[in-house]
Design a protein around this motif. Structure first.
Motif, PDB file in Angstrom:
ATOM      1  N   ASN A 124       0.816  -1.214   0.000  1.00 35.89           N
ATOM      2  CA  ASN A 124       0.000   0.000   0.000  1.00 35.89           C
ATOM      3  C   ASN A 124       0.849   1.263   0.000  1.00 35.89           C
ATOM      4  O   ASN A 124       0.469   2.282   0.590  1.00 35.89           O
ATOM      5  CB  ASN A 124      -0.947   0.019   1.202  1.00 35.89           C
ATOM      6  CG  ASN A 124      -2.027  -1.029   1.082  1.00 35.89           C
ATOM      7  OD1 ASN A 124      -2.647  -1.159   0.026  1.00 35.89           O
ATOM      8  ND2 ASN A 124      -2.248  -1.793   2.139  1.00 35.89           N
TER       9      ASN A 124
ATOM     10  N   ASN B  56      -3.352  10.381  -1.826  1.00 36.79           N
ATOM     11  CA  ASN B  56      -3.283   8.964  -1.500  1.00 36.79           C
ATOM     12  C   ASN B  56      -2.559   8.717  -0.187  1.00 36.79           C
ATOM     13  O   ASN B  56      -2.956   7.869   0.606  1.00 36.79           O
ATOM     14  CB  ASN B  56      -2.591   8.196  -2.627  1.00 36.79           C
ATOM     15  CG  ASN B  56      -3.557   7.806  -3.727  1.00 36.79           C
ATOM     16  OD1 ASN B  56      -4.207   6.771  -3.649  1.00 36.79           O
ATOM     17  ND2 ASN B  56      -3.682   8.660  -4.731  1.00 36.79           N
TER      18      ASN B  56
ATOM     19  N   SER C 169      -4.845   9.643   2.729  1.00 35.86           N
ATOM     20  CA  SER C 169      -6.119   8.950   2.854  1.00 35.86           C
ATOM     21  C   SER C 169      -5.944   7.691   3.697  1.00 35.86           C
ATOM     22  O   SER C 169      -4.951   6.982   3.582  1.00 35.86           O
ATOM     23  CB  SER C 169      -6.643   8.570   1.475  1.00 35.86           C
ATOM     24  OG  SER C 169      -7.701   7.644   1.614  1.00 35.86           O
ATOM     25  N   ASP C 170      -6.918   7.417   4.561  1.00 32.95           N
ATOM     26  CA  ASP C 170      -6.807   6.184   5.329  1.00 32.95           C
ATOM     27  C   ASP C 170      -7.400   5.006   4.563  1.00 32.95           C
ATOM     28  O   ASP C 170      -7.261   3.868   4.967  1.00 32.95           O
ATOM     29  CB  ASP C 170      -7.445   6.327   6.712  1.00 32.95           C
ATOM     30  CG  ASP C 170      -8.717   7.118   6.650  1.00 32.95           C
ATOM     31  OD1 ASP C 170      -9.204   7.347   5.525  1.00 32.95           O
ATOM     32  OD2 ASP C 170      -9.225   7.513   7.709  1.00 32.95           O
ATOM     33  N   GLN C 171      -8.046   5.308   3.446  1.00 34.56           N
ATOM     34  CA  GLN C 171      -8.519   4.197   2.632  1.00 34.56           C
ATOM     35  C   GLN C 171      -7.784   4.214   1.301  1.00 34.56           C
ATOM     36  O   GLN C 171      -7.225   5.229   0.908  1.00 34.56           O
ATOM     37  CB  GLN C 171     -10.009   4.331   2.321  1.00 34.56           C
ATOM     38  CG  GLN C 171     -10.833   4.874   3.450  1.00 34.56           C
ATOM     39  CD  GLN C 171     -12.106   5.509   2.931  1.00 34.56           C
ATOM     40  OE1 GLN C 171     -12.695   5.040   1.966  1.00 34.56           O
ATOM     41  NE2 GLN C 171     -12.516   6.591   3.577  1.00 34.56           N
ATOM     42  N   ILE C 172      -7.828   3.094   0.619  1.00 41.92           N
ATOM     43  CA  ILE C 172      -7.216   3.049  -0.701  1.00 41.92           C
ATOM     44  C   ILE C 172      -8.142   3.761  -1.685  1.00 41.92           C
ATOM     45  O   ILE C 172      -9.333   3.463  -1.760  1.00 41.92           O
ATOM     46  CB  ILE C 172      -6.982   1.586  -1.128  1.00 41.92           C
ATOM     47  CG1 ILE C 172      -5.973   0.960  -0.153  1.00 41.92           C
ATOM     48  CG2 ILE C 172      -6.457   1.523  -2.554  1.00 41.92           C
ATOM     49  CD1 ILE C 172      -5.687  -0.485  -0.431  1.00 41.92           C
TER      50      ILE C 172
END
Lengths: 350, 350
Positions: free
Chosen positions: B150, B320, B323-326
């Motif tokens: 990630n 990106n 952000s804590d999400q993808i």
DNA sequence: TTGAAAGCGCTAACAC
DNA sequence: GTGTTAGCGCTTTCAA
């Protein structure tokens, strides 16, 4: 919600819990071990993705004393061919010794320089080459900190107040030599298109310019220094302005420019004004950039050993990095050469 | 002896022992705490120096979740004004968002690219912008690894085989537009001084060149593509060679150059051969570098949005990172403009 | 094939 | 002022 989530970073144990396995297994997946059963691997990669887990390199490498060789370089700007060629010298030497080079720019700003040096130590970069910011009162706490931590570094210019490795070019001397050469070849009207006055390089060249005058029969006057700047366009504009009212009586004249970009800009301006180079105006640049050689009038210029500067700095740096003892401080001055082409004319044979 | 010493790294406890104090005290000295008695401090700094102790940043920052914001950039070379201006765009955006930028060069070498990406993750750089190496068989394992971890990244060119964020410039389209423009303004003899044939940028421009031909009444022939290279001197030499035997019957002719350096080199060569620009030969560059505007003949060129390219890539990257999400994958193509100056002549009004 | 636990080098809290 | 020690997030034995 988002903000709250970000409070706590996702760790490997979160992933383990989410995937219903142990941390050891997650670690194995991250490191591509083949011992993990495909179905388990998938559970883990899914968990890594849903949690957006990003492993911390520092933790991974704490145990593994995995010190990949790397060095940092701090230059002032990227769009200056002088610095980029120095950087290439550094890169060359670094690469041949197995080091990866990280380049950063300080934009001549103290705060950025300090922040970058902190980052270098934080990230276990092994050493640094620094073109130091030198405006006004030198703040050098961060350099002292580097010394305290035995973090190896090499400066590309002397910084007052600190004993450190320095590799630099003798700008003052070569500018003086150049002006003396012009005088000897019969020039008596010599002016200087100076660089940005807060740049040490600009001041050093002005010093050299003055020194040559004081050793000659010519009399120096502040009006001989024309602030121009560092870029092509500055040379063009300053040239247009300075020469617009000049007449035949003002020639021959010679212009020592802060760098090649200024010189090339000036040549363009003089073409526009229909003033002949070198018959009416002799022009000298500084840096010996590639374009100078192939322009309309091949440029007489000063050629500093840019690549060698970078290589030498890298050599000393890596010596220090790889030594288990603290090495004596080195201070090396490289000298530049004068490359005579067609933008200058000798008025008499020296 | 030396080699043996280097086997075991000096740690904070070695320093503590040498100085006759506890590790806590050594830590306090390293971190400049004022609570340490001067005489103790001196004992410690002495020990640090005699052992040449260099604290490990990773261990220091493991506890402190001290994630100083930083991003990495991988370009191919430093002496290419295109990339350095992209880098400036990146730097601008990064700086304004509190990120420090580390620039590296791959020299178009896969191995270096891979090594650099590994270093980025190892050193907890927060994300990367990559001008990917694309020669022959694309090895992209290291990019898949970044995805697994990630680790946020943005490519400056599409890489076959991987879904990733891409911000790029439509070289093919704009080259095609340019050639069409030349044809419309009455040119029928058009050739291309091409770039290094292993560079994707060079191939894209050749494609655009061909496409414009196939949509016109002109017939394409491989002999219209002359390999030149990427540097000023290549343009100069190739120009000298190509035009040395040309006569009036061969003109007017127009040359689409791989970049501005080639175009400027060609102009110099033509001056030497006493061939007139643009009366006999029209010339177009690519990149819109500063010098093009101020040369003997102001250069007609293609102006790609270099700075914007870097800024946009940095913007997406930092989104990106934070952000804590993808986030969904983005693919953005920027278009370039044609800047008409004096190195081209319209043979008829289009 | 997986889990449990020691330990990498340092910082920071707390004790003295 | 200084020492002691838990613990940061991982990797890597070693058992199971």
């Amino acid at each position: 919600m988002k903000a709250k989530d970000r409070m706590k970073k996702v760790s490997i144990s979160d992933v383990a819990r989410e995937a219903g396995v142990s941390v050891g297994t997650v670690s194995a997946v991250i490191n591509g071990k083949s011992s993990v059963k495909p179905s388990t691997r998938e559970k883990v990669t899914d968990a890594i993705r849903t949690l957006n887990f990003r492993p911390q390199g520092r933790a991974q490498n704490l145990k593994l004393n995995n010190d990949r060789r790397s060095i940092g370089l701090i230059i002032k700007q990227l769009d200056n061919p002088f610095y980029t060629e120095v950087a290439e010298g550094v890169k060359e030497y670094a690469k041949s010794h197995g080091y990866t080079l990280f380049i950063t720019t300080s934009e001549n700003d103290h705060e950025q320089e300090e922040q970058i040096t902190n980052l270098f130590t934080t990230k276990d970069i092994n050493g640094a080459i620094i073109a130091p910011v030198l405006d006004g009162d030198a703040e050098i706490d961060h350099l002292f900190r580097l010394k305290l931590l035995n973090f190896p570094f090499v400066l590309l210019e002397e910084v007052p107040g600190i004993r450190a490795n320095v590799v630099s070019i003798d700008n003052t001397q070569v500018t003086k030599d150049l002006v003396r050469y012009l005088i000897q070849s019969g020039h008596s009207r010599i002016i200087h298109f100076a660089g940005p006055l807060n740049a040490p390089h600009a001041l050093e060249r002005i010093d050299g310019f003055k020194m040559a005058f004081s050793e000659s029969h010519l009399v120096f006057d502040e009006s001989l220094i024309i602030p121009a700047g560092g870029r092509f366009q500055h040379g063009f504009n300053t040239g247009l302005e300075y020469f617009k009212d000049k007449t035949a009586a003002d020639f021959p004249l010679s212009v020592v420019c802060f760098n090649d970009q200024i010189a090339l800009g000036l040549i363009s301006a003089l073409r526009k004004l229909k003033i002949k180079v070198p018959e009416q105006v002799s022009i000298v640049g500084y840096d010996n950039i590639e374009l100078g050689e192939f322009g309309v009038v091949p440029l007489t210029t000063i050629s500093p050993p840019k690549r060698e500067l970078g290589q030498k700095a890298a050599e000393i740096l890596i010596e220090n990095i790889e030594s288990d003892q603290i090495l004596p401080i080195r201070n090396i001055t490289l000298s530049a050469e004068i490359t005579v082409r067609e933008s200058t004319q000798a008025l008499k044979t020296g």
